[in-house]
Scaffold this active site. Structure first.
Site, mmCIF file in Angstrom:
data_model
loop_
_atom_site.group_PDB
_atom_site.id
_atom_site.type_symbol
_atom_site.label_atom_id
_atom_site.label_comp_id
_atom_site.label_asym_id
_atom_site.label_seq_id
_atom_site.Cartn_x
_atom_site.Cartn_y
_atom_site.Cartn_z
ATOM 1 N N SER A 262 -3.128 0.824 -0.957
ATOM 2 C CA SER A 262 -2.652 0.318 -2.247
ATOM 3 C C SER A 262 -2.944 -1.170 -2.386
ATOM 4 O O SER A 262 -3.307 -1.846 -1.418
ATOM 5 C CB SER A 262 -1.137 0.534 -2.370
ATOM 6 O OG SER A 262 -0.439 -0.317 -1.467
ATOM 7 N N LYS A 263 -2.761 -1.669 -3.593
ATOM 8 C CA LYS A 263 -2.920 -3.103 -3.843
ATOM 9 C C LYS A 263 -1.954 -3.895 -2.969
ATOM 10 O O LYS A 263 -2.298 -4.958 -2.447
ATOM 11 C CB LYS A 263 -2.657 -3.402 -5.321
ATOM 12 C CG LYS A 263 -2.673 -4.886 -5.672
ATOM 13 C CD LYS A 263 -2.346 -5.099 -7.148
ATOM 14 C CE LYS A 263 -2.404 -6.568 -7.516
ATOM 15 N NZ LYS A 263 -1.387 -7.386 -6.865
ATOM 16 N N ARG A 264 -0.764 -3.353 -2.788
ATOM 17 C CA ARG A 264 0.242 -4.039 -1.975
ATOM 18 C C ARG A 264 -0.238 -4.248 -0.542
ATOM 19 O O ARG A 264 0.047 -5.263 0.079
ATOM 20 C CB ARG A 264 1.544 -3.239 -1.991
ATOM 21 C CG ARG A 264 2.749 -3.995 -1.447
ATOM 22 C CD ARG A 264 4.039 -3.214 -1.632
ATOM 23 N NE ARG A 264 4.386 -3.075 -3.040
ATOM 24 C CZ ARG A 264 4.281 -1.931 -3.724
ATOM 25 N NH1 ARG A 264 3.845 -0.846 -3.123
ATOM 26 N NH2 ARG A 264 4.602 -1.883 -4.994
#
Length: 505
Positions: A262-264
């Site tokens: 994910s972007k996280r």
């Protein structure tokens, strides 16, 4: 006659293009080119509530940078246009109505409040509410409504959706080109909404209609769409259309542990998960491969090997080589773990193969931004000296800054090499430098080493403080190459500066 291979990448413009989507686009591109087919892009923007301004332009710019541009898309070779779903919205209702006519779909007039009450009632009885054959005949649907009432409700404009009528207790087996045969039980599936009350189709209907009308031969998409496969397959069957062949790609997993990247994860661990920098109108930002110093061909090479392998030890592939070698049968079923360090390794392999002139293009604007005017031939030479240590183009200045800016301070640990007699030794080195007639690395090295040998001085006693004077710390390429690039006067100035610095301590 064999159908021409036509594959598509169909992103939604809801934000920047994630690297998982890039890999899906890449695998579609490779498959198309390997089979002399067509790779096209359709923008799936029917969900206007999630539309993000600038996202569509970002998608096209990203794929252009990566070198995997489509043969057909919005504004380009629109053989089966339009290629933006919002421009096709007039098409979908007739197909939804056709399914009703064929007995494979129905009107549903239930309100959100009524359905919520049904869910709560099921939960209170320890059950899970599924909108399918088990409940549909007891709800407000055209399946159990007198024709006159149905016509009146439609005439009055009562809100409705059109749902697919999932078959009862049928086992469906579908061949996936990556996973083999997969079987689904329709009794466990719900009657998905195909057409919404706002007059727009859902993804499921629009996707199938468009893939059929645009003659898609193979649907190559992410594993997250596997649960939708039975519905999509049944929609083709209900329309009486030949279904394309399906292939579901494995997920790209987090660097540590399981779960989708994910972007996280990128923000947390400091690596990009998007091809280009992104900044939304609301101020949301994300770092991109391009701005972080990656080459597009390195990104493509790395992504191609996330979930696919030719079956050999070969790791470096040009785009043409990937096209030649690509085979869906060699795509793994299991998820592929993202390795940021391997990602950099790939980029390093491409970086060191670049000419010094090519790499100088990346360093020059950084120098200009810092107010440093440096001749291009000097930049080219410096790049050649440091590129073996660089993974990213953004590393180049960090690895070479001492060529352009004299050190103001000196590494404390290395400063221990500056002894009581070091200043006198450095004064002697100045004399040696001033007597070098042809100020090139080889001549500088011969002069200094000859003096050291003649005077019986330990090499480290001179070389370490000399490097400290030039660089400010014990790093960098060949010391004599550094001195030659700096030039006679600058090298002397730096020695004098270091002597003055250490005399004050």
């Amino acid at each position: 006659m064999t159908q021409q291979v036509r594959v598509r990448f169909a992103p939604s413009p809801t934000g920047p293009l994630h690297i998982g989507g890039v890999r899906t686009a890449l695998f579609n591109y490779l498959f198309a080119k390997k089979n002399n087919g067509i790779f096209y892009i359709r923008i799936e923007d029917t969900d206007q509530t999630r539309f993000v301004p600038g996202a569509e332009a970002y998608i096209f710019e990203a794929l252009k940078w990566l070198g995997i541009e489509p043969d057909e898309t919005v504004g380009k070779n629109e053989k089966f246009g339009p290629y933006r779903q919002s421009d096709r919205k007039h098409l979908y209702k007739e197909y939804a109505l056709d399914l009703i006519h064929r007995g494979h779909a129905y009107y549903a007039f239930d309100s959100a409040e009524e359905l919520d009450a049904q869910r709560k009632d099921a939960e209170a009885n320890g059950k899970t509410f599924i909108y399918n054959h088990s409940v549909r005949n007891g709800l407000q649907t055209s399946l159990n409504m007198p024709l006159a009432e149905l016509e009146a409700r439609l005439y009055n404009g009562d809100p409705y959706v059109i749902r697919y009528k999932m078959p009862v207790d049928e086992k469906i087996t579908i061949t996936d080109l990556i996973r083999g045969e997969v079987t689904f039980d329709t009794s466990l599936l719900d009657d998905k909404v195909l057409f919404k009350s706002d007059g727009m189709p859902t993804y499921h209907l629009a996707n199938i209609v468009d893939d059929h009308l645009q003659e898609t031969s193979h649907v190559i998409r992410g594993e997250e769409w596997l649960p939708s496969l039975p519905l999509h397959y049944l929609l083709y069957r209900s329309f009486g259309w030949q279904a394309p062949q399906f292939a579901h790609l494995p997920l790209i997993l987090k660097p540590v542990g399981n779960g989708k990247l994910s972007k996280r994860d990128g923000d947390k661990l400091g690596f990009p998960v998007f091809p280009l920098d992104w900044k939304s109108e609301t101020g949301e930002t994300a770092m991109g491969y391009r701005e972080q110093g990656f080459f597009p061909e390195a990104v493509v090479n790395f992504l191609a090997l996330l979930g696919w392998s030719e079956g050999s030890d070969k790791e470096i592939y040009s785009l043409n080589e990937l096209v030649e070698a690509f085979d869906l049968a060699r795509v793994n079923r299991a998820g592929a773990k993202f390795d940021p360090e391997k990602n950099k390794w790939f980029n390093h392999q491409y970086l060191v193969q670049k000419s010094n002139e090519e790499l100088a293009v990346f360093l020059k604007p950084v120098l200009e931004e810092k107010g440093l005017t440096v001749p291009n031939e000097t930049i080219v030479k410096v790049v050649g000296l440091v590129k073996e240590r660089a993974n990213l183009t953004t590393d180049l200045f960090e690895l070479s800054h001492f060529f352009f800016v004299a050190p103001e301070t000196y590494d404390e640990k290395a400063a221990k090499n500056w002894k009581q007699d070091t200043a006198d030794l450095m004064q002697q080195i100045i004399l040696q430098l001033e007597n070098v007639e042809v100020f090139e690395a080889k001549e500088v090295e011969e002069s200094i080493k000859k003096w050291i040998e003649t005077n019986g001085i330990g090499m480290g006693k001179v070389m370490q403080p000399l490097r400290l004077s030039m660089v400010g710390e014990m790093k960098g390429p060949d010391l004599f190459e550094i001195i030659a690039v700096l030039g006679q006067q600058e090298a002397v100035n730096r020695i004098n500066k270091s002597i003055a610095y250490f005399e004050k301590r």
